[in-house]
Design a protein around this motif. Sequence first.
Motif, PDB file in Angstrom:
ATOM      1  N   GLU A   1       0.615  -1.032  -0.065  1.00 23.73           N
ATOM      2  CA  GLU A   1      -0.435  -0.328  -0.256  1.00 23.73           C
ATOM      3  C   GLU A   1       0.334   0.436   0.099  1.00 23.73           C
ATOM      4  O   GLU A   1       0.643   2.240  -0.802  1.00 23.73           O
ATOM      5  CB  GLU A   1      -0.627  -0.290   1.280  1.00 23.73           C
ATOM      6  N   VAL A   2       1.917   1.049   0.818  1.00 24.91           N
ATOM      7  CA  VAL A   2       2.491   2.201   0.455  1.00 24.91           C
ATOM      8  C   VAL A   2       3.296   2.488  -0.825  1.00 24.91           C
ATOM      9  O   VAL A   2       3.910   3.547  -0.883  1.00 24.91           O
ATOM     10  CB  VAL A   2       3.704   2.540   2.006  1.00 24.91           C
ATOM     11  N   LEU A   3       3.959   1.205  -0.600  1.00 22.69           N
ATOM     12  CA  LEU A   3       5.019   1.691  -2.042  1.00 22.69           C
ATOM     13  C   LEU A   3       4.009   2.192  -3.376  1.00 22.69           C
ATOM     14  O   LEU A   3       4.413   2.673  -4.806  1.00 22.69           O
ATOM     15  CB  LEU A   3       5.940  -0.075  -2.696  1.00 22.69           C
ATOM     16  N   LYS A   4       2.379   1.658  -3.507  1.00 28.44           N
ATOM     17  CA  LYS A   4       1.709   2.332  -4.742  1.00 28.44           C
ATOM     18  C   LYS A   4       1.992   3.688  -4.244  1.00 28.44           C
ATOM     19  O   LYS A   4       1.254   4.510  -5.083  1.00 28.44           O
ATOM     20  CB  LYS A   4       0.304   2.509  -4.373  1.00 28.44           C
ATOM     21  N   TYR A   5       2.570   4.726  -3.760  1.00 25.55           N
ATOM     22  CA  TYR A   5       2.776   6.201  -3.413  1.00 25.55           C
ATOM     23  C   TYR A   5       3.725   6.689  -3.728  1.00 25.55           C
ATOM     24  O   TYR A   5       4.048   7.714  -3.595  1.00 25.55           O
ATOM     25  CB  TYR A   5       2.291   6.765  -2.313  1.00 25.55           C
ATOM     26  N   ILE A   6       5.104   5.737  -3.919  1.00 32.12           N
ATOM     27  CA  ILE A   6       6.115   5.793  -4.602  1.00 32.12           C
ATOM     28  C   ILE A   6       6.138   6.440  -5.861  1.00 32.12           C
ATOM     29  O   ILE A   6       5.829   5.428  -6.703  1.00 32.12           O
ATOM     30  CB  ILE A   6       7.182   4.888  -4.265  1.00 32.12           C
ATOM     31  N   PRO A   7       5.834   7.464  -6.717  1.00 32.03           N
ATOM     32  CA  PRO A   7       6.589   7.567  -8.046  1.00 32.03           C
ATOM     33  C   PRO A   7       7.430   6.597  -9.003  1.00 32.03           C
ATOM     34  O   PRO A   7       8.584   6.109  -8.599  1.00 32.03           O
ATOM     35  CB  PRO A   7       6.522   9.830  -8.432  1.00 32.03           C
ATOM     36  N   LYS A   8       6.685   6.424 -10.318  1.00 34.79           N
ATOM     37  CA  LYS A   8       7.037   5.713 -10.736  1.00 34.79           C
ATOM     38  C   LYS A   8       8.272   5.908 -11.877  1.00 34.79           C
ATOM     39  O   LYS A   8       9.310   4.948 -11.810  1.00 34.79           O
ATOM     40  CB  LYS A   8       6.008   5.686 -12.179  1.00 34.79           C
ATOM     41  N   GLU A   9       8.495   6.736 -11.662  1.00 38.52           N
ATOM     42  CA  GLU A   9      10.030   8.104 -12.029  1.00 38.52           C
ATOM     43  C   GLU A   9      11.251   7.605 -11.070  1.00 38.52           C
ATOM     44  O   GLU A   9      12.129   7.332 -11.134  1.00 38.52           O
ATOM     45  CB  GLU A   9      10.179   9.839 -12.328  1.00 38.52           C
ATOM     46  N   ASN A  10      11.094   6.878  -9.775  1.00 39.59           N
ATOM     47  CA  ASN A  10      11.842   6.913  -8.824  1.00 39.59           C
ATOM     48  C   ASN A  10      12.138   5.565  -9.258  1.00 39.59           C
ATOM     49  O   ASN A  10      11.136   4.049  -8.723  1.00 39.59           O
ATOM     50  CB  ASN A  10      11.668   7.112  -7.642  1.00 39.59           C
ATOM     51  N   ARG A  11      13.649   5.320  -8.724  1.00 39.06           N
ATOM     52  CA  ARG A  11      13.950   3.584  -8.751  1.00 39.06           C
ATOM     53  C   ARG A  11      14.035   3.013  -7.974  1.00 39.06           C
ATOM     54  O   ARG A  11      14.484   3.752  -6.909  1.00 39.06           O
ATOM     55  CB  ARG A  11      15.130   3.216  -9.233  1.00 39.06           C
TER      56      ARG A  11
END
Length: 194
Positions: A54-64
Amino acid sequence: MDNKKVKNIVKTLNEKVPNLFKFNGEVAKQLFLHDEFNLNDKVDISVERKFLGEVLKYIPKENRTVLHDTVQASSEYSELNFENISHVEIFDDEKLIMTIIVYDVEDEEWMFRWNHNIRLPEKNIYFHSIKWDVDYIKPEIVLMYELLDPIDYHQLPNYRSVIDSLSYYQFVILRLVVGDERINQALISEKKAI
């Protein structure tokens, strides 16, 4: 250094999933020592395993995003056993901007990663900053990981000031988990680093 990308990630997490993570590492230590909420450097947070997705869903996709388990690291979720993930690194280009430290809870008790016999009620592993309205991992637990964990935190140690600020109870818990020798080694290495 102004870390706009990590500040944006933290802002999003605080808006979308504020109760699913707690600040860790240097941010937690500064909240404990000075009630300062400094996001200018790398930010560490802790997340219970069941909320990691759930938390990882909010990490922007442009970040590796690089997930680590006990034997390997991968950006491919399918290559790792979710039950063994210890931490996740978030990069902006090649710069590490955030580490998400995963912890486990069983019967409402937090379990120390290297010894599941070391347990505390989950609600007792963090403090809440009223000033900043954020939760952060208690300093004795931050130090347990920093003193025993091979993760490179990329920050100057400040063990002495944190240890000196612990209550007697907090110090006893830290000492029981990491031992006098490791505490003394950390204080000596900090003195050499300064």
